[in-house]
Design a protein around this motif. Structure first.
Motif, PDB file in Angstrom:
ATOM      1  N   LYS A 184      -8.191  -5.164  -6.099  1.00  0.00           N
ATOM      2  CA  LYS A 184      -8.513  -5.089  -4.676  1.00  0.00           C
ATOM      3  C   LYS A 184      -8.264  -6.434  -4.003  1.00  0.00           C
ATOM      4  CE  LYS A 184     -10.655  -2.270  -2.629  1.00  0.00           C
ATOM      5  NZ  LYS A 184     -10.231  -1.239  -1.649  1.00  0.00           N
ATOM      6  N   ARG A 185      -8.630  -7.515  -4.666  1.00  0.00           N
ATOM      7  CA  ARG A 185      -8.425  -8.846  -4.085  1.00  0.00           C
ATOM      8  C   ARG A 185      -6.937  -9.182  -4.018  1.00  0.00           C
ATOM      9  NH1 ARG A 185     -12.299 -13.191  -6.834  1.00  0.00           N
ATOM     10  NH2 ARG A 185     -11.466 -14.434  -5.095  1.00  0.00           N
ATOM     11  N   ASP A 223      -4.563  -7.014  -3.733  1.00  0.00           N
ATOM     12  CA  ASP A 223      -4.025  -6.144  -2.687  1.00  0.00           C
ATOM     13  C   ASP A 223      -4.143  -6.794  -1.309  1.00  0.00           C
ATOM     14  OD1 ASP A 223      -2.812  -3.669  -1.985  1.00  0.00           O
ATOM     15  OD2 ASP A 223      -4.724  -2.998  -1.177  1.00  0.00           O
ATOM     16  N   SER A 224      -5.172  -7.594  -1.111  1.00  0.00           N
ATOM     17  CA  SER A 224      -5.376  -8.242   0.183  1.00  0.00           C
ATOM     18  C   SER A 224      -4.386  -9.387   0.415  1.00  0.00           C
ATOM     19  CB  SER A 224      -6.811  -8.780   0.285  1.00  0.00           C
ATOM     20  OG  SER A 224      -7.019  -9.868  -0.611  1.00  0.00           O
ATOM     21  N   LYS A 239       0.971  -0.833  -2.625  1.00  0.00           N
ATOM     22  CA  LYS A 239      -0.362  -0.743  -3.211  1.00  0.00           C
ATOM     23  C   LYS A 239      -0.268  -0.393  -4.680  1.00  0.00           C
ATOM     24  CE  LYS A 239      -4.814   1.591  -2.430  1.00  0.00           C
ATOM     25  NZ  LYS A 239      -5.576   0.343  -2.188  1.00  0.00           N
TER      26      LYS A 239
END
Length: 414
Positions: free
Chosen positions: A93-94, A96-97, A109
């Motif tokens: 998730k991190r 992805d940012s 993604k």
């Protein structure tokens, strides 16, 4: 002794899975629904004959009912492989940012395909070019010595240079890391390094997929790869067709050592382990110099291409004198290189001074700090050098000449 409660729960669980009520099962067995209720509550056990009839009616086995296997399901989870899936999800998730925000990048993604909008409206014959790149034997050296940032940045350079040598500017890059149950901070640093290297060359960073394989890799181990893609008008690509006699050859400097030279570094260190932490010059250590990322030449080649100041682009791998690097030079012409024009960096001078290989072998396996050679038109060479120097140190190496005696030589040394 049979556990009445386990048997009862097994009967109840199997009955519900079949969508039956207690009364429906009782009618099939020709007993009262109260009897079924007492079995399921563990207040009593069915007879041996009845257990068989229950198993038949519920389409299961007597063993399942008697041993209450519903309570003892055999489950293997990812955690059993040694992989912390929660930690992996959080780091993904991190990462992805960190994906570049760009209107052309529609979606990027995890393991999903990258959706990218290419503008080819001004191109007569658009050609899409893609390449996968891995760091080779340089990777293990980086992994074992903690140069994770450097290997990622080096990988971006290698992948991007692979496209720009044809005059194709990479539009986006996506990285991939296969690893064990690695530290989240390490993985995040690698993703940040990929992004930093991409942004320096105006390449969209389309993310870094992390494939956790704790059964195949120990903690701290990894394998990295990168894929790049770009598009160019076919008539504007650099294929070597415009290379002519008299073109000036300009060598662009790089600080790093190509991956294909690392097997030789391994042999050198096996024979001279004391060299690893030897000082090069006044401050730098040999190991630090070895792991410096190679230069990325996307920006300089793109500008020269726009100004129509480049006829040929040659990415140098392990040797400045590898004829395969000059394969696009037209037949009958060759690169005549004057080695005295090169100011040999301290790193390469130190390798030669170790005296573990003769000069011919040394020149065959190391590029003397030159990462790319450009063929530029003679009459515009001064302007080309001015542009190059905005990005990289460079030197004039020689010229493109006819070689009537050896028409297929492609390169020779003076």
């Amino acid at each position: 002794m049979l556990d009445r409660e386990k048997v009862g729960r097994a009967i109840a669980e199997q009955r519900r899975s079949k969508g039956m009520t207690q009364k429906q099962l009782a009618d099939i067995l020709n007993v009262s629904y109260q009897a079924v209720s007492r079995w399921e509550q563990g207040q009593s056990l069915p007879s041996v004959d009845m257990i068989y009839d229950i198993a038949q009616s519920l389409e299961t086995t007597v063993d399942y009912l008697l041993n209450g296997l519903s309570e003892e399901r055999k489950i293997i989870k990812y955690e059993d492989t040694g992989l912390d899936t929660r930690k992996l999800y959080m780091v993904k998730k991190r990462i992805d940012s960190l994906v570049t925000i760009d209107r052309r990048l529609l979606r990027a993604k995890y393991t999903e395909p990258v959706f990218f909008r290419f503008d080819t409206s001004a191109m007569d014959d658009p050609v899409w070019v893609s390449a996968n790149h891995v760091p080779g034997s340089k990777e293990r050296f980086a992994m074992e010595n903690g140069y994770d940032r450097e290997i990622c940045m080096d990988l971006v350079s290698g992948a991007a240079n692979n496209l720009i040598r044809f005059g194709v500017r990479p539009s986006f890059l996506q990285a991939n890391v296969v690893c064990g149950n690695n530290d989240s901070g390490q993985l995040l640093l690698m993703a940040e390094s990929f992004k930093e290297a991409c942004e320096r060359s105006k390449i969209v960073f389309a993310g870094m997929e992390v494939s956790g394989q704790a059964v195949n890799y120990h903690t701290g181990e990894y394998r990295v790869a990168a894929s790049v893609m770009g598009v160019a008008d076919r008539k504007k690509m650099i294929g070597g067709e415009t290379i002519t006699e008299g073109d000036v050859l300009i060598g662009l400097h790089t600080e790093g050592i190509a991956s294909v030279s690392y097997p030789f570094i391994k042999v050198i260190l096996d024979r001279r382990p004391d060299a690893l932490y030897a000082r090069i010059g006044e401050q730098n250590l040999f190991i630090d110099e070895l792991m410096k990322p190679n230069a990325c030449y996307v920006n300089v080649v793109s500008e020269l291409q726009e100004q129509k100041l480049v006829h040929g682009v040659f990415v140098i791998t392990n040797s400045l004198f590898n004829r395969k690097c000059y394969s696009t030079i037209p037949k009958g012409l060759g690169a005549c290189i004057d080695i005295s024009q090169i100011s040999v960096p301290a790193l390469f001078q130190y390798i030669e001074d170790l005296n573990l290989m003769d000069r011919e072998c040394f020149l065959k396996d190391f590029a003397l700090g030159i990462g790319m050679v450009l063929a530029v038109p003679k009459e515009e060479s001064g302007r080309a050098v001015e542009i190059i120097k905005k990005y990289h140190e460079c030197c004039r190496l020689g010229t493109v000449q006819k070689d009537d005696e050896h028409p297929d030589a492609r390169i020779w040394l003076i």
